[in-house]
Design a protein around this motif. Structure first.
Motif, PDB file in Angstrom:
ATOM      1  N   THR A  22     -36.608   1.572-108.182  1.00  0.00           N
ATOM      2  CA  THR A  22     -37.106   0.250-108.536  1.00  0.00           C
ATOM      3  C   THR A  22     -35.909  -0.656-108.807  1.00  0.00           C
ATOM      4  O   THR A  22     -35.065  -0.358-109.654  1.00  0.00           O
ATOM      5  CB  THR A  22     -38.074   0.329-109.743  1.00  0.00           C
ATOM      6  OG1 THR A  22     -38.563  -0.970-110.039  1.00  0.00           O
ATOM      7  CG2 THR A  22     -37.444   0.956-110.968  1.00  0.00           C
ATOM      8  N   TRP A  82     -41.038  -2.580-106.256  1.00  0.00           N
ATOM      9  CA  TRP A  82     -40.111  -3.709-106.311  1.00  0.00           C
ATOM     10  C   TRP A  82     -40.782  -4.959-106.870  1.00  0.00           C
ATOM     11  O   TRP A  82     -41.943  -5.251-106.564  1.00  0.00           O
ATOM     12  CB  TRP A  82     -39.615  -4.038-104.911  1.00  0.00           C
ATOM     13  CG  TRP A  82     -38.115  -4.098-104.815  1.00  0.00           C
ATOM     14  CD1 TRP A  82     -37.335  -5.211-104.830  1.00  0.00           C
ATOM     15  CD2 TRP A  82     -37.214  -2.988-104.686  1.00  0.00           C
ATOM     16  NE1 TRP A  82     -36.007  -4.878-104.721  1.00  0.00           N
ATOM     17  CE2 TRP A  82     -35.905  -3.511-104.632  1.00  0.00           C
ATOM     18  CE3 TRP A  82     -37.399  -1.604-104.631  1.00  0.00           C
ATOM     19  CZ2 TRP A  82     -34.777  -2.695-104.511  1.00  0.00           C
ATOM     20  CZ3 TRP A  82     -36.276  -0.805-104.511  1.00  0.00           C
ATOM     21  CH2 TRP A  82     -34.989  -1.348-104.450  1.00  0.00           C
ATOM     22  N   GLY A  83     -40.036  -5.696-107.659  1.00  0.00           N
ATOM     23  CA  GLY A  83     -40.502  -6.996-108.111  1.00  0.00           C
ATOM     24  C   GLY A  83     -40.401  -8.015-106.987  1.00  0.00           C
ATOM     25  O   GLY A  83     -39.330  -8.171-106.383  1.00  0.00           O
ATOM     26  N   ASP A 136     -37.658 -10.446-107.730  1.00  0.00           N
ATOM     27  CA  ASP A 136     -36.360  -9.878-108.094  1.00  0.00           C
ATOM     28  C   ASP A 136     -35.250 -10.748-107.502  1.00  0.00           C
ATOM     29  O   ASP A 136     -35.177 -10.937-106.287  1.00  0.00           O
ATOM     30  CB  ASP A 136     -36.264  -8.444-107.555  1.00  0.00           C
ATOM     31  CG  ASP A 136     -35.051  -7.690-108.055  1.00  0.00           C
ATOM     32  OD1 ASP A 136     -34.076  -8.324-108.494  1.00  0.00           O
ATOM     33  OD2 ASP A 136     -35.075  -6.441-107.996  1.00  0.00           O
ATOM     34  N   LEU A 178     -44.660  -5.874-106.627  1.00  0.00           N
ATOM     35  CA  LEU A 178     -45.423  -6.392-107.759  1.00  0.00           C
ATOM     36  C   LEU A 178     -45.079  -7.869-107.922  1.00  0.00           C
ATOM     37  O   LEU A 178     -43.906  -8.222-108.098  1.00  0.00           O
ATOM     38  CB  LEU A 178     -45.092  -5.631-109.037  1.00  0.00           C
ATOM     39  CG  LEU A 178     -45.434  -4.138-109.043  1.00  0.00           C
ATOM     40  CD1 LEU A 178     -45.031  -3.509-110.364  1.00  0.00           C
ATOM     41  CD2 LEU A 178     -46.917  -3.915-108.776  1.00  0.00           C
ATOM     42  N   CYS A 212     -42.845 -10.562-111.026  1.00  0.00           N
ATOM     43  CA  CYS A 212     -42.067  -9.437-111.537  1.00  0.00           C
ATOM     44  C   CYS A 212     -40.643  -9.517-110.998  1.00  0.00           C
ATOM     45  O   CYS A 212     -40.428  -9.781-109.818  1.00  0.00           O
ATOM     46  CB  CYS A 212     -42.715  -8.118-111.114  1.00  0.00           C
ATOM     47  SG  CYS A 212     -41.896  -6.660-111.784  1.00  0.00           S
ATOM     48  N   PRO A 266     -39.414  -3.657-113.007  1.00  0.00           N
ATOM     49  CA  PRO A 266     -40.875  -3.581-113.020  1.00  0.00           C
ATOM     50  C   PRO A 266     -41.444  -2.680-114.098  1.00  0.00           C
ATOM     51  O   PRO A 266     -42.514  -2.957-114.644  1.00  0.00           O
ATOM     52  CB  PRO A 266     -41.212  -3.051-111.618  1.00  0.00           C
ATOM     53  CG  PRO A 266     -40.082  -3.525-110.764  1.00  0.00           C
ATOM     54  CD  PRO A 266     -38.869  -3.419-111.651  1.00  0.00           C
ATOM     55  N   GLU A 300     -41.448  -5.051-117.082  1.00  0.00           N
ATOM     56  CA  GLU A 300     -42.176  -6.312-116.987  1.00  0.00           C
ATOM     57  C   GLU A 300     -43.635  -6.137-116.575  1.00  0.00           C
ATOM     58  O   GLU A 300     -44.505  -6.896-117.004  1.00  0.00           O
ATOM     59  CB  GLU A 300     -41.456  -7.239-116.005  1.00  0.00           C
ATOM     60  CG  GLU A 300     -41.901  -8.674-116.080  1.00  0.00           C
ATOM     61  CD  GLU A 300     -40.894  -9.635-115.497  1.00  0.00           C
ATOM     62  OE1 GLU A 300     -40.990 -10.828-115.802  1.00  0.00           O
ATOM     63  OE2 GLU A 300     -40.006  -9.209-114.721  1.00  0.00           O
ATOM     64  N   ARG A 301     -43.910  -5.127-115.738  1.00  0.00           N
ATOM     65  CA  ARG A 301     -45.282  -4.852-115.309  1.00  0.00           C
ATOM     66  C   ARG A 301     -45.581  -3.364-115.497  1.00  0.00           C
ATOM     67  O   ARG A 301     -45.865  -2.658-114.534  1.00  0.00           O
ATOM     68  CB  ARG A 301     -45.456  -5.242-113.831  1.00  0.00           C
ATOM     69  CG  ARG A 301     -45.277  -6.729-113.500  1.00  0.00           C
ATOM     70  CD  ARG A 301     -46.462  -7.575-113.947  1.00  0.00           C
ATOM     71  NE  ARG A 301     -47.710  -7.053-113.428  1.00  0.00           N
ATOM     72  CZ  ARG A 301     -48.159  -7.284-112.191  1.00  0.00           C
ATOM     73  NH1 ARG A 301     -47.466  -8.019-111.347  1.00  0.00           N
ATOM     74  NH2 ARG A 301     -49.317  -6.781-111.798  1.00  0.00           N
ATOM     75  N   PHE A 326     -46.866  -0.646-112.706  1.00  0.00           N
ATOM     76  CA  PHE A 326     -45.849   0.345-112.331  1.00  0.00           C
ATOM     77  C   PHE A 326     -46.394   1.755-112.519  1.00  0.00           C
ATOM     78  O   PHE A 326     -46.279   2.607-111.629  1.00  0.00           O
ATOM     79  CB  PHE A 326     -44.603   0.136-113.186  1.00  0.00           C
ATOM     80  CG  PHE A 326     -43.466   1.064-112.864  1.00  0.00           C
ATOM     81  CD1 PHE A 326     -42.478   0.693-111.965  1.00  0.00           C
ATOM     82  CD2 PHE A 326     -43.373   2.324-113.453  1.00  0.00           C
ATOM     83  CE1 PHE A 326     -41.420   1.552-111.662  1.00  0.00           C
ATOM     84  CE2 PHE A 326     -42.325   3.185-113.154  1.00  0.00           C
ATOM     85  CZ  PHE A 326     -41.352   2.793-112.258  1.00  0.00           C
TER      86      PHE A 326
END
Length: 260
Positions: A114, A199-200, A203, A226, A229, A233, A236-237, A241
């Motif tokens: 991630t 992956w965000g 990002d 996601l 995000c 992740p 943040e999520r 995740f």
């Protein structure tokens, strides 16, 4: 939940639960607490192990990707892990997970990456941070996340303390530059274990194009984005995740996929 730090053979680490091993590796400015959500969710059905990487005090001659992977290998041996583990890594931790897998393919059952470095990253670690500039550090920490509120004062204070130590800064820069030089594009095709990429979509440090490139180069990868995000992740999520991780761990015949 307050993490209980264990010590053995000169290593400090978290070791929660029992069962199949999830070996978690944090990033350059990361900490054991980055994985709180994973520990809370999986610490009852799995053995979750997180070594404290010696980012700020390892010898300068060993400060880099190779030295840190040596450390992970020594840690695994010291605590007596023999069965193949699922290895998870965020940011620099993902880079270490990849190199560890390349060196020890028989010890890795699955990979979870991630926001991983190893192909391209844009981070604060490549140059000397502005010493004593709290506002700058706060801005850069917030840059890690989609929602700047995730960059709590506690987190900013921790990073600020690191950047105000010359010896710690020197090691961070040395490790970051090592990671930037250590491109894995030509080696990823040799990794045969099932790999989950979470992956965000927002990002800014390892942007989505990096995730797509990992997905293209890793033979047995599946990619999930996601939204809302950033670079971490699992912080943040965490619920999203953990859902993706739980589904991945439950799969028997893992096939390459991509989704958002």
């Amino acid at each position: 939940m307050e993490l209980q730090i264990k010590q053995q053979g000169g290593f400090q680490y978290v070791d929660e639960g029992s069962g199949e091993v999830l070996l978690l590796l944090h990033g350059l400015f990361g900490a054991l607490s980055n994985w709180h959500g994973v520990i809370d969710e999986f610490g009852h059905g799995y053995r979750v192990i997180i070594p404290m990487l010696p980012l700020y005090d390892m010898p300068l001659t060993r400060a880099g990707i190779s030295g840190l992977v040596d450390f992970v290998q020594d840690f695994v041996k010291a605590i007596g892990l023999t069965a193949p583990a699922t290895v998870l890594g965020n940011s620099l931790g993902g880079h270490l997970a990849l190199v560890y897998t390349l060196r020890n393919p028989a010890k890795v059952k699955r990979l979870v990456l991630t926001g991983s470095s190893g192909l391209f990253e844009d981070s604060m670690g490549g140059s000397f941070p502005r010493r004593g500039d709290y506002a700058y550090v706060q801005e850069r920490v917030a840059y890690t996340f989609y929602d700047p509120k995730v960059a709590t004062k506690e987190l900013v204070d921790e990073v600020f303390g690191i950047t105000n130590s010359n010896s710690k800064c020197l090691r961070i820069i040395t490790i970051a530059r090592s990671a930037q030089r250590h491109n894995l594009a030509k080696d990823l095709g040799r990794i045969e274990v099932p790999t989950l990429l979470i992956w965000g979509l927002n990002d800014t440090i390892t942007p989505p194009v990096v995730a797509h490139e990992f997905n293209r180069l890793l033979p047995r990868a599946q990619l999930h984005f996601l939204d809302h995000c950033g670079h971490a992740p699992m912080m943040e999520r965490p619920q999203a995740f953990n859902r993706l991780l739980k589904a991945f761990l439950a799969q028997e015949d893992l096939q390459p996929t991509a989704s958002a």
